[in-house]
Design an enzyme around this catalytic site. Sequence first.
Site, PDB file in Angstrom:
ATOM      1  N   SER A 136       0.825  -1.214   0.000  1.00 55.56           N
ATOM      2  CA  SER A 136       0.000   0.000   0.000  1.00 55.56           C
ATOM      3  C   SER A 136       0.851   1.253   0.000  1.00 55.56           C
ATOM      4  O   SER A 136       1.953   1.265   0.575  1.00 55.56           O
ATOM      5  CB  SER A 136      -0.891   0.015   1.244  1.00 55.56           C
ATOM      6  OG  SER A 136      -1.592   1.246   1.341  1.00 55.56           O
ATOM      7  N   TYR A 149      -1.507   0.569  10.277  1.00 58.54           N
ATOM      8  CA  TYR A 149      -1.627  -0.147   8.990  1.00 58.54           C
ATOM      9  C   TYR A 149      -0.456   0.229   8.084  1.00 58.54           C
ATOM     10  O   TYR A 149       0.166  -0.642   7.460  1.00 58.54           O
ATOM     11  CB  TYR A 149      -2.968   0.239   8.359  1.00 58.54           C
ATOM     12  CG  TYR A 149      -3.203  -0.273   6.960  1.00 58.54           C
ATOM     13  CD1 TYR A 149      -3.511  -1.615   6.715  1.00 58.54           C
ATOM     14  CD2 TYR A 149      -3.175   0.607   5.864  1.00 58.54           C
ATOM     15  CE1 TYR A 149      -3.755  -2.065   5.421  1.00 58.54           C
ATOM     16  CE2 TYR A 149      -3.429   0.155   4.576  1.00 58.54           C
ATOM     17  CZ  TYR A 149      -3.710  -1.179   4.358  1.00 58.54           C
ATOM     18  OH  TYR A 149      -3.961  -1.623   3.078  1.00 58.54           O
TER      19      TYR A 149
HETATM   20  N1  LIG Z   1      -9.019  -1.188  -0.558  1.00 54.75           N
HETATM   21  C1  LIG Z   1      -7.991  -0.366  -0.641  1.00 54.75           C
HETATM   22  O1  LIG Z   1      -8.146   0.856  -0.826  1.00 54.75           O
HETATM   23  C2  LIG Z   1      -6.597  -0.904  -0.531  1.00 54.75           C
HETATM   24  C3  LIG Z   1      -5.547  -0.052  -0.883  1.00 54.75           C
HETATM   25  C4  LIG Z   1      -4.244  -0.516  -0.826  1.00 54.75           C
HETATM   26  C5  LIG Z   1      -3.987  -1.814  -0.458  1.00 54.75           C
HETATM   27  N2  LIG Z   1      -5.023  -2.638  -0.116  1.00 54.75           N
HETATM   28  C6  LIG Z   1      -4.692  -4.011   0.242  1.00 54.75           C
HETATM   29  O2  LIG Z   1      -5.278  -4.870  -0.720  1.00 54.75           O
HETATM   30  C7  LIG Z   1      -5.514  -6.163  -0.144  1.00 54.75           C
HETATM   31  C8  LIG Z   1      -6.948  -6.586  -0.397  1.00 54.75           C
HETATM   32  O3  LIG Z   1      -7.800  -5.722   0.348  1.00 54.75           O
HETATM   33  P1  LIG Z   1      -9.317  -5.365   0.013  1.00 54.75           P
HETATM   34  O4  LIG Z   1      -9.380  -3.914  -0.171  1.00 54.75           O
HETATM   35  O5  LIG Z   1      -9.830  -6.245  -1.070  1.00 54.75           O
HETATM   36  O6  LIG Z   1      -9.993  -5.613   1.406  1.00 54.75           O
HETATM   37  P2  LIG Z   1     -10.658  -6.874   2.123  1.00 54.75           P
HETATM   38  O7  LIG Z   1     -11.853  -7.289   1.376  1.00 54.75           O
HETATM   39  O8  LIG Z   1     -10.797  -6.483   3.555  1.00 54.75           O
HETATM   40  O9  LIG Z   1      -9.546  -8.016   1.964  1.00 54.75           O
HETATM   41  C9  LIG Z   1      -8.639  -8.401   2.913  1.00 54.75           C
HETATM   42  C10 LIG Z   1      -8.623  -9.921   2.917  1.00 54.75           C
HETATM   43  O10 LIG Z   1      -7.602 -10.360   3.808  1.00 54.75           O
HETATM   44  C11 LIG Z   1      -8.084 -11.534   4.396  1.00 54.75           C
HETATM   45  N3  LIG Z   1      -7.419 -11.836   5.656  1.00 54.75           N
HETATM   46  C12 LIG Z   1      -7.215 -11.008   6.712  1.00 54.75           C
HETATM   47  N4  LIG Z   1      -6.581 -11.675   7.693  1.00 54.75           N
HETATM   48  C13 LIG Z   1      -6.383 -12.942   7.248  1.00 54.75           C
HETATM   49  C14 LIG Z   1      -5.788 -14.092   7.795  1.00 54.75           C
HETATM   50  N5  LIG Z   1      -5.260 -14.098   9.026  1.00 54.75           N
HETATM   51  N6  LIG Z   1      -5.741 -15.214   7.057  1.00 54.75           N
HETATM   52  C15 LIG Z   1      -6.271 -15.260   5.815  1.00 54.75           C
HETATM   53  N7  LIG Z   1      -6.873 -14.199   5.233  1.00 54.75           N
HETATM   54  C16 LIG Z   1      -6.916 -13.050   5.948  1.00 54.75           C
HETATM   55  C17 LIG Z   1      -9.555 -11.260   4.650  1.00 54.75           C
HETATM   56  O11 LIG Z   1     -10.187 -12.504   4.841  1.00 54.75           O
HETATM   57  P3  LIG Z   1     -11.623 -12.694   5.562  1.00 54.75           P
HETATM   58  O12 LIG Z   1     -12.609 -12.555   4.449  1.00 54.75           O
HETATM   59  O13 LIG Z   1     -11.531 -14.069   6.134  1.00 54.75           O
HETATM   60  O14 LIG Z   1     -11.719 -11.613   6.611  1.00 54.75           O
HETATM   61  C18 LIG Z   1      -9.951 -10.523   3.389  1.00 54.75           C
HETATM   62  O15 LIG Z   1     -10.455 -11.395   2.417  1.00 54.75           O
HETATM   63  C19 LIG Z   1      -5.145  -6.014   1.337  1.00 54.75           C
HETATM   64  O16 LIG Z   1      -3.828  -6.466   1.549  1.00 54.75           O
HETATM   65  C20 LIG Z   1      -5.210  -4.507   1.548  1.00 54.75           C
HETATM   66  O17 LIG Z   1      -4.413  -4.122   2.643  1.00 54.75           O
HETATM   67  C21 LIG Z   1      -6.317  -2.212  -0.134  1.00 54.75           C
END
Ligand SMILES: NC(=O)c1ccc[n+]([C@@H]2O[C@H](COP(=O)([O-])OP(=O)(O)OC[C@H]3O[C@@H](n4cnc5c(N)ncnc54)[C@H](OP(=O)(O)O)[C@@H]3O)[C@@H](O)[C@H]2O)c1
Length: 246
Positions: A136, A149
């Site tokens: 990120s 974070y």
């Molecule tokens: N959205 C943004 O603006 C943004 C920007 C930059 C980077 N990111 C990064 O992009 C990635 C995807 O995020 P997203 O936005 O799609 O959000 P999200 O839907 O909250 O995805 C995060 C995923 O991580 C999984 N997770 C968390 N802890 C875990 C564990 N201990 N074991 C296995 N799985 C685990 C969650 O699983 P559960 O379904 O089981 O909770 C969820 O599916 C993340 O790394 C996030 O930090 C997001």
Amino acid sequence: MSKTILILGARSDMARAIALAFATRGYDVQLAARNAAALEADKADLEVRSRRKVTLHELDALDVAGHEAFVAGLPVLPDVVVCAVGVMGEQADNEASVERTVAVLRSNFEGPASLFTVLANRMAARGSGTLVGISSVAGERGRAANYVYGAAKAGFTAFLSGLRNRLAKGKTGVHVVTVLPGFVNTAMTAGLDLPKKLTAEPAEVGKAVWKAVEKGRDVVYVRPIWRLVMLVIRHIPEGVFKKLSI
Ligand SMILES: NC(=O)c1ccc[n+]([C@@H]2O[C@H](COP(=O)([O-])OP(=O)(O)OC[C@H]3O[C@@H](n4cnc5c(N)ncnc54)[C@H](OP(=O)(O)O)[C@@H]3O)[C@@H](O)[C@H]2O)c1
């Protein structure tokens, strides 16, 4: 021979889009998540849309002691791995609680770094592979609004950089891609008031990850404007930066 992609944290919106982008371009897909059995509908949908083989795998990124067994238990060592595991939480909760802080640090850094260590070593022994870490821009400079974070992502970004450097020097055939998505419209950012120009849709991330893997890119900003935004933010003098609310 068909190729295989492993998606870690497969329930996330971004992960779903990445899985679809690769499946429709000919990859078999391994979806790994907590409570993976609940991904049966996603598996069926992906299979219908791509006609590729999709398998489900139980994974807790925090169970580092189980990561060797997790990788050994995959039907095939994948060609490409994407780690979309992440937890942001609320900054106010994170800074008020040691447990929350540690959970965010472990989920975004320790768990993904542990998984990539196991996968990188196995890929290097085979002589090929691509590891894609979703990190990120929050990791490029700590801000009051999300430094827990951001610190975790900074750790992951540095880990990916070092791993890429190590694997490139060893001529292992393994490449590491760092993806910096900027804001993305997903469950993680639901309810936040995000600027449109800076906010990507999950499908854009899917396409960007595909392109980065195909072209062997090192560090990718999904929307190029973020490179400029972060260049400016990184260069604000600390004395000024600490007074800002950005
Ligand atoms: N959205 C943004 O603006 C943004 C920007 C930059 C980077 N990111 C990064 O992009 C990635 C995807 O995020 P997203 O936005 O799609 O959000 P999200 O839907 O909250 O995805 C995060 C995923 O991580 C999984 N997770 C968390 N802890 C875990 C564990 N201990 N074991 C296995 N799985 C685990 C969650 O699983 P559960 O379904 O089981 O909770 C969820 O599916 C993340 O790394 C996030 O930090 C997001």
